[in-house]
Design an enzyme around this catalytic site. Structure first.
Site, PDB file in Angstrom:
ATOM      1  N   GLN A   2      39.548  51.288  45.265  1.00  0.00           N
ATOM      2  CA  GLN A   2      38.602  51.759  44.248  1.00  0.00           C
ATOM      3  C   GLN A   2      37.487  52.611  44.837  1.00  0.00           C
ATOM      4  OE1 GLN A   2      38.065  47.646  42.433  1.00  0.00           O
ATOM      5  NE2 GLN A   2      37.993  48.942  40.612  1.00  0.00           N
ATOM      6  N   CYS A  49      37.554  46.411  34.195  1.00  0.00           N
ATOM      7  CA  CYS A  49      37.784  46.941  35.542  1.00  0.00           C
ATOM      8  C   CYS A  49      36.784  48.067  35.771  1.00  0.00           C
ATOM      9  CB  CYS A  49      39.211  47.463  35.670  1.00  0.00           C
ATOM     10  SG  CYS A  49      39.580  48.124  37.311  1.00  0.00           S
ATOM     11  N   LEU A  50      36.165  48.087  36.948  1.00  0.00           N
ATOM     12  CA  LEU A  50      35.175  49.134  37.245  1.00  0.00           C
ATOM     13  C   LEU A  50      35.804  50.530  37.256  1.00  0.00           C
ATOM     14  CD1 LEU A  50      33.011  47.548  40.100  1.00  0.00           C
ATOM     15  CD2 LEU A  50      32.357  47.906  37.712  1.00  0.00           C
ATOM     16  N   GLY A  61      33.957  41.849  41.522  1.00  0.00           N
ATOM     17  CA  GLY A  61      34.999  42.115  42.506  1.00  0.00           C
ATOM     18  C   GLY A  61      35.119  43.611  42.717  1.00  0.00           C
ATOM     19  N   HIS A  80      43.176  39.841  40.133  1.00  0.00           N
ATOM     20  CA  HIS A  80      42.864  41.208  39.698  1.00  0.00           C
ATOM     21  C   HIS A  80      42.669  42.128  40.914  1.00  0.00           C
ATOM     22  CE1 HIS A  80      40.558  44.073  36.908  1.00  0.00           C
ATOM     23  NE2 HIS A  80      40.371  44.573  38.111  1.00  0.00           N
ATOM     24  N   HIS A 107      44.989  45.348  42.862  1.00  0.00           N
ATOM     25  CA  HIS A 107      44.521  46.688  43.248  1.00  0.00           C
ATOM     26  C   HIS A 107      45.127  47.122  44.588  1.00  0.00           C
ATOM     27  CE1 HIS A 107      41.680  48.162  40.288  1.00  0.00           C
ATOM     28  NE2 HIS A 107      40.998  47.030  40.271  1.00  0.00           N
TER      29      HIS A 107
HETATM   30 NI    NI Z   1      39.667  46.471  38.785  1.00  0.00          NI
END
Ligand code: NI
Length: 182
Positions: free
Chosen positions: A49, A95-96, A44, A137, A141
């Site tokens: 992000q 999480c990235l 995702g 999730h 964000h």
């Molecule tokens: Ni994340």
């Protein structure tokens, strides 16, 4: 990818004007988002992000393209959570934006989400289990909410490298899929 500490990750995103969706600029943005998620190896990715403030995210929760293949990636534009189960389940999430950490996050087991696809068509998806977790999730964000905000205790935030040491000591973790995801 914006890392923990970047103000953009804490800023609520703004809805995408519907007439913007079929413009080349926006379509290219979606392609870039898909490419970034693939390059980062996430399941995702949300627009904030990648330093974009629009309500868009990707989640690999679609039907499998081939039997036993990976779930296809769905593009969620202006998503709205219209139903959530009262039942919740906790599982470890990565999480990235901070791959060094895993956080034990309670999430609704089932959800229904309305959104627009890249052709601005209204869509609805019902998701359960891991797919529901990924969508929640990414949805968070868009509101500037991160897994660390959802932890029931700061003890539920661990270094990803230490997860094997932590989990056996926690009875709660018995019911948990150790599934790093974005
Ligand atoms: Ni994340």
């Amino acid at each position: 990818v914006a890392k923990l500490g970047q103000p953009m990750l804490r800023k609520p995103a703004r809805p995408v004007p519907i007439e913007e969706i079929d413009r080349p600029e926006f379509q290219l943005f979606l392609d870039d988002l898909l490419e970034t998620m693939s390059a980062e190896g996430g399941v995702g990715l949300a627009a904030p992000q990648v330093f974009d403030d629009r309500r868009v995210f990707l989640a690999a929760v679609g039907p499998e393209a081939e039997p036993d293949g990976n779930p296809s990636v769905v593009i969620f534009i202006n998503p709205v959570l219209v139903e959530t189960s009262s039942a919740k389940r906790s599982a470890w999430e990565g999480c990235l934006s901070f791959i060094e950490l895993l956080v034990l996050v309670p999430r609704h087991r089932r959800i229904v989400v309305d959104f627009l696809d890249r052709e601005a068509r209204p869509c609805r998806i019902e998701a359960a289990g891991f797919a529901a977790r990924v969508v929640q999730h990414e949805y968070d964000h868009l509101d500037g909410v991160l897994t660390i905000d959802r932890a029931a205790s700061t003890r539920d935030i661990v270094k990803a490298s230490e997860i094997d040491s932590v989990e056996p000591k926690r009875p709660k973790a018995r019911d948990v899929d150790a599934t790093p995801s974005d």
